[in-house]
Design a protein around this motif. Structure first.
Motif, PDB file in Angstrom:
ATOM      1  N   PRO A 141       0.802  -1.235   0.000  1.00 30.86           N
ATOM      2  CA  PRO A 141       0.000   0.000   0.000  1.00 30.86           C
ATOM      3  C   PRO A 141       0.831   1.280   0.000  1.00 30.86           C
ATOM      4  O   PRO A 141       0.462   2.272  -0.626  1.00 30.86           O
ATOM      5  N   TRP A 142       1.978   1.266   0.691  1.00 26.72           N
ATOM      6  CA  TRP A 142       2.742   2.525   0.781  1.00 26.72           C
ATOM      7  C   TRP A 142       3.202   3.014  -0.586  1.00 26.72           C
ATOM      8  O   TRP A 142       3.392   4.212  -0.811  1.00 26.72           O
TER       9      TRP A 142
ATOM     10  N   LYS B 125       0.767   8.631  -5.121  1.00 22.79           N
ATOM     11  CA  LYS B 125      -0.308   9.628  -5.050  1.00 22.79           C
ATOM     12  C   LYS B 125       0.255  10.944  -4.492  1.00 22.79           C
ATOM     13  O   LYS B 125      -0.138  12.038  -4.937  1.00 22.79           O
TER      14      LYS B 125
ATOM     15  N   ASP C 200       0.567   5.142  -1.857  1.00 22.61           N
ATOM     16  CA  ASP C 200       0.566   6.430  -1.135  1.00 22.61           C
ATOM     17  C   ASP C 200       1.670   7.335  -1.682  1.00 22.61           C
ATOM     18  O   ASP C 200       1.465   8.535  -1.908  1.00 22.61           O
TER      19      ASP C 200
ATOM     20  N   ARG D 292      -8.035   3.122   0.399  1.00 23.54           N
ATOM     21  CA  ARG D 292      -7.220   4.181  -0.214  1.00 23.54           C
ATOM     22  C   ARG D 292      -7.621   4.501  -1.651  1.00 23.54           C
ATOM     23  O   ARG D 292      -7.286   5.550  -2.170  1.00 23.54           O
TER      24      ARG D 292
END
Ligand code: PEP
Ligand code: MG
Length: 756
Positions: free
Chosen positions: A576-577, A583, A580, A625
């Motif tokens: 997931p990071w 983005k 992030d 997210r």
């Protein structure tokens, strides 16, 4: 006298004959006299193919009445045997050879010894050059060498109509005339007919006899230097990495490239009076003949390496460097190649390219995805392709059924044309579906979007009636450019795509370079030592480290979408990071534009590709997210099965319809229920009917597929009742049938679903 000196003597005198005003037969008669004299031979004869038979065309020493009378089939007698096997015969006692055949009209009974070499054109014998003696004796190597060199020159002169007339020459060229069917793997569906064009065209040798030996020597030295540089540089390229099998291959290449024996033999051939090109070809021919005698598969493999190097040298020396893409492609080209990279294919003019046939290739290799996007049928995995299909052959390509026919009979062409017409009719039906919204029989609206990546693709959107572009592969622009596309160029492309799409959504995927999408201009410096590029430094992994690249793309996208909706998708998100971080780069650019009071996109939706299995295990953390998730089944399945998507040996091994994949996909589909995240599939799987059916049964309601599949998949959707299908899928996944594909096909047929 050395072999080179003997050959040079013959060639010098041949030169004079060629310059004379004699007619063709007169020249040929002189040629046999010269060879006989220079080699101190009692007989010298030339046989050439005419109407499939080897005919005595000229002789010194045999009965003159036998000329144009003595004929033998390929494989018959000594001459026929050496022609068939493309081999040299050197016999002290000709009659003792099992294939010897006596021809009384020639008066050859008094001659005991015999040496013959094939006259070779395009790796096949078009004739033979023979010498005979009364005394039983074996010929010296020097004599055989001189004969072979002379035969090579004769081959060029003969096939260029300089020693025989044009009509005879035409009959000589050993084209396969009969039809030949080849089979392979359907990589991109479709039918095509046209003319075979080699991706790497055969090199033509215009001049065989050297004007100035020193000049030829220098040319070959320079070519060797360049070739060795190229081979040394190969070691640094991304796809070779460090260690492993590649290193061995490279070491062998290097060994050949620096082989003194090879360059010496080429120099000797130049000494004999050949041009650099002819000398390379002569040595290649000789090696081929020698290798044929050694029945060792390992050595045969090495032979490929040597052939490859020899061709490379020939290309350098003759300056014939380009591929067929850059050499005036004909309008009905069926491209023939061992394999291609996506960038190489993109060099071709898609209007002229009707089909592609590869010796290698696999369903999800990027070159195949590009071909699919171009709407060009591809047949892959065809063994021995280049031995069967010659340049210029007429070819019917039926990728639908995994075969092609070279040099087809008239009835076959007619039958093919009928099918072609039917398939066009079918296309017309799909065209009618353009404006029809795809609802299932039970009333569920399925979104059928298309994949794109090139400016030209935009026109397909309206043409096929897709719901939008579910995957815009932005790296294609990078692949077709000679240099890294600057922000302004990216901006223009994205703006044009959005303009053309109107109110239909376009999902831009940020660059996915690396893997089998290597960029020539980034290759050497950036992708060095990536031993396993598909799992290496690619896609978002590159973009997050080369932040400048992602920043430029983010700004180009944000500016292009000013005042409208922007969909951004990140490839190869593994944790997931990474999402992030990517983005955050967009947020940074957005803030920058905001500070400058620029017009911003009305709405921005961020999503990710799910193509790394690890991400599927953390969907609870990840889904909050994103606003959409698109499954890249091409990469996902290669990682699930640990099977390189570009490896031709694995192309047919695993099935998308395997329980492992289907169960994995179902888990993802179930995990997103109620999450508010839009879920879709954008891999090649969704563009195939049976696979699409499976996806619908697993709960997917959005497919983004290659444009040519939009019509067929819409048609499929309209035949499906999801309730029945989902129930059947539950059964198949609970207790997988031994052959899922067969079970699903049977079910579909039983439910009136058309899978063709
Ligand atoms: C995929 O991996 O399925 C995909 C759609 O992306 P690409 O083929 O460009 O890697
Ligand atoms: Mg992918």
């Amino acid at each position: 006298m050395s072999a080179a000196a003997a050959a040079r003597q013959i060639l010098t005198r041949l030169h004079e004959v060629m310059a004379s005003r004699l007619h063709a037969q007169g020249k040929l008669d002189q040629v046999v006299d010269i060879i006989a004299e220079c080699l101190d031979s009692e007989v010298c004869s030339i046989y050439l193919l005419r109407e499939g038979m080897l005919e005595l065309f000229a002789t010194h020493g045999l009965n003159a009445e036998a000329v144009h009378v003595t004929r033998m089939a390929v494989g018959e007698g000594l001459v026929g045997t050496l022609a068939e096997n493309v081999e040299t015969l050197n016999l002290a006692e000709a009659k003792a050879h099992p294939d010897f055949q006596y021809r009384p009209e020639t008066g050859e009974e008094k001659f005991h010894s015999f040496a013959g070499v094939p006259i070779v054109y395009r790796e096949r014998a078009v004739g033979a050059l023979c010498v005979q003696h009364v005394d039983p004796r074996r010929y010296e190597d020097i004599e055989i060498e001189a004969l072979q060199t002379t035969a090579m020159v004769l081959s060029e002169l003969i096939t260029n109509n300089e020693l025989i007339d044009e009509e005879e020459a035409r009959g000589l060229v050993p084209v396969d005339t009969g039809p030949a069917t080849i089979t392979g793997l359907q990589l991109v569906k479709g039918l095509a007919s046209g003319t075979a064009v080699y991706h790497q065209p055969r090199i033509t040798i215009d001049q065989v006899m050297a004007e100035d030996i020193e000049v030829e020597r220098q040319r070959v030295y320079r070519a060797f230097d360049r070739m060795r540089d190229q081979i040394d540089n190969l070691a640094d390229r991304a796809e070779f990495g460090v260690g492993g099998e590649h290193e061995e291959v490279l070491a062998t290449y290097k060994m050949f490239a620096y082989d003194e024996g090879w360059s010496r033999r080429i120099n000797e051939a130049i000494d004999a009076g050949l041009t650099a090109e002819a000398a390379i070809e002569r040595v290649q021919q000789r090696t081929r003949m020698r290798m044929r005698e050694i029945d060792d598969p390992l050595l045969q493999d090495r032979m490929h390496d040597l052939e490859d190097l020899s061709n490379r040298l020939l290309r350098i020396v003759s300056g014939q460097l380009g591929t067929a893409a850059t050499q005036g492609l004909r309008g009905d080209a069926i491209l023939i190649a061992k394999n291609l990279g996506p960038a190489e294919l993109l060099e071709y003019d898609r209007r002229r390219l009707k089909g592609v046939i590869l010796e290698e290739g696999s369903l999800t290799a990027h070159v195949v995805i590009v071909a699919r996007a171009m709407g060009v049928p591809v047949l892959g995995r065809v063994r021995g392709l280049r031995g069967v299909v010659q340049e210029g052959d007429f070819v019917l390509l039926d990728a639908d059924n995994g075969n092609a026919v070279a040099r087809p009979a008239q009835q076959v062409i007619e039958a093919f044309d009928t099918r072609f017409a039917k398939s066009r009719e079918r296309q017309a039906i799909y065209a009618e579906l353009r404006a029809v919204e795809p609802f299932t029989r039970c009333g569920t609206r399925i979104e059928v979007m298309m994949n794109a990546g090139l400016r030209d693709d935009i026109s397909s959107l309206a043409l096929v009636g897709a719901d939008g572009i579910g995957l815009f592969r932005t790296e294609f622009q990078f692949l077709v450019s000679a240099t890294l596309p600057q922000r302004e160029r990216q901006f223009r492309l994205y703006r044009d795509v959005l303009d053309a799409a109107g109110d239909k959504p376009v999902v831009f995927r940020t660059v996915d370079i690396g893997g089998d999408k290597a960029l020539p201009y980034l290759r050497e410096t950036e992708f060095e030592h990536d031993e396993n590029p598909a799992m290496g430094w690619r896609a978002l992994r590159v973009a997050l480290e080369r932040e400048g690249l992602l920043k430029a793309q983010a700004r180009a996208l944000l500016e292009a979408a000013a005042g409208r909706s922007l969909y951004v998708m990140f490839p190869m998100v593994s944790e997931p990071w990474e999402f992030d971080a990517a983005k955050a780069v967009f947020d940074g650019q957005l803030a920058y534009l905001r500070r400058r009071k620029k017009l911003l996109p009305e709405a921005i939706r961020y999503g990710a590709m799910l193509e790394v299995p690890a991400l599927a295990e953390v969907l609870d953390l990840f889904l909050p997210r994103v606003s959409f998730l698109s499954i890249g089944t091409n990469d996902l399945t290669q990682f699930l099965f640990a099977a390189d998507r570009a490896n031709p040996k694995l192309a047919e091994r695993y099935d998308w319809l395997s329980p492992a994949i289907l169960r994995f996909l179902r888990r993802i589909s179930q995990a997103t229920v109620g999450s508010g995240v839009d879920l879709g599939v954008c891999g090649e799987m969704g563009g195939r009917r049976l696979e699409a059916l499976a996806l619908l049964g697993l709960g997917f309601r959005r497919l983004s597929i290659t444009p040519v599949s939009v019509g067929p998949i819409k048609e499929l959707v309209r035949q499906v009742d999801l309730r029945e299908l989902e129930k059947a899928m539950q059964g198949w996944l609970a207790t997988p049938p031994p052959d899922m594909r067969a079970a699903m096909t049977e079910w579909a047929v039983g439910h009136g679903i058309d899978l063709d």
